[in-house]
Scaffold this motif. Structure first.
Motif: not given
Length: 390
Positions: A10, A77, A128, A132, A191-193
């Motif tokens: 993550s 995450s 991926e 995300n 990259d949200t995680k």
């Protein structure tokens, strides 16, 4: 005692260490890891990544036990976000966009956050995460860089790929779309995680600073169930209803969704248009396979998604129906919807139930699509604001 952070792909370890310099950074959490570190009297835990598949994943029961023993458990995450949403009523803490989406059941599957990575080199991931991709395309759509229909096609293509094969180029290729290098750079930058992981580490840091007194510790000689029978106490996946109350509807869902064929094919029959099976037999078979709690929770999420979609007045599109039909066809192991209906034979009642289930499944897909690409606020669920970029 230093905080314990379970981290994999993550975010880089340097991101976490810069915020929690004394943290013990461990690989993705497995079953029993929380217990082991709580026995050593660690008080703060940050779960970002968790192992699953070929090993036992960390269970909601373990998180609940450690929280009830007086520790602070924060999740974000990836697997951490999922477990934080599961255990929020018991006192777990969740942080970030992905946690909120799990909490409000906009997403519910581990597949949303699963990625392929090398255990000796967990970052960056080799594939991926689907969540995300959803959020990146959502933001690109809002900026006018990607059309809504194109974004839907790409997400649909990404969903059809196994998480070990899910990449931006692969999803675009499967959708029959061209991916410019500039667009690839833009999408990968969202990259949200990783952003949620950093936010969660900052939350843990603030919580430690705010803790002026030692956290309570259990005096139990049983080590919060580790040495007794309580370690794997099953969670109440349906929040109250007993097996006799939800049994018939649960069995119908298992059959119509195609899930029953894996475990219950010999147990479930159809009599005069009714799905018939001893409820106790279904419970025992699923419980023996280790899948009972999982399927009950999926059933609960399915029913709540339908209720939310109807509350919002949503109507499935033709593509929603196609996706639902394709999912059911694959689950039943046939090549087409017509072949599935033929396999049912003259059972018109079950055929009607299957068609109703297809419509309900399309409604859940419409709900998910509305979260991502809905054109207006009036038809969106309340939690859609969680998708808005800051």
């Amino acid at each position: 005692m230093p905080p314990v952070v379970f981290l994999g792909p993550s975010a880089p370890a340097s991101d976490i260490s810069s915020i929690l310099p004394d943290a013990i950074i461990r690989p993705p959490a497995r079953r029993g890891d929380l217990y082991a570190y709580r026995i050593l009297k660690h008080e703060f835990f940050l779960i970002l990544d968790g192992a699953f598949g070929n090993v036992l994943a960390i269970s909601p029961r373990e998180v609940v036990d450690v929280v009830q023993d007086g520790a602070v458990v924060v999740g974000a995450s990836s697997m951490g976000a999922l477990r934080a949403a599961d255990c929020l009523p018991a006192g777990a803490h969740g942080v970030g966009i992905i946690f909120r989406l799990f909490k409000h059941q906009a997403i519910s599957a581990e597949d949303e956050v699963a990625v392929l990575y090398r255990e000796e080199m967990p970052f960056p991931p080799l594939t991926e995460p689907l969540i995300n991709m959803r959020i990146a395309l959502r933001r690109a759509t809002r900026k006018g860089l990607v059309g809504a229909s194109e974004a839907e096609e790409i997400i649909s293509a990404a969903q059809s790929l196994h998480y070990t094969m899910r990449t931006w180029p692969g999803a675009y290729q499967k959708a029959g779309r061209h991916l410019p290098s500039e667009m690839l750079d833009l999408l990968k930058a969202i990259d949200t995680k990783r952003a949620d992981a950093i936010l969660a580490a900052k939350r843990v840091s603030k919580m430690r600073e705010a803790s002026k007194a030692p956290l309570r510790r259990s005096n139990s000689s049983q080590l919060f169930g580790l040495l007794g029978n309580g370690r794997e106490r099953p969670a109440d996946a349906l929040s109250g209803p007993g097996r006799q109350q939800i049994g018939p509807e649960f069995i119908e869902w298992l059959c119509c969704s195609g899930k029953a064929y894996r475990w219950l094919h010999s147990e479930i029959t159809r009599l005069n248009g009714e799905l018939v099976a001893p409820i106790s037999s279904v419970w025992n078979i699923l419980d023996g396979s280790g899948e009972l709690e999982t399927e009950l929770m999926r059933f609960n999420v399915f029913k709540r998604a339908i209720s939310e979609a109807r509350r919002c007045g949503l109507r499935p599109s033709i593509e929603d129906h196609r996706q639902a039909e394709r999912q059911l066809v694959n689950a039943h192991g046939v090549d087409s919807w017509n072949e599935l209906l033929i396999s049912i034979g003259n059972d018109s009642s079950y055929s009607e139930r299957l068609s109703i289930h297809r419509t309900q499944l399309a409604l859940t897909k419409c709900l998910r699509r509305t979260f991502l690409f809905g054109p207006g606020q009036s038809t969106k669920p309340r939690e859609v604001l969680l998708w808005h970029p800051k």
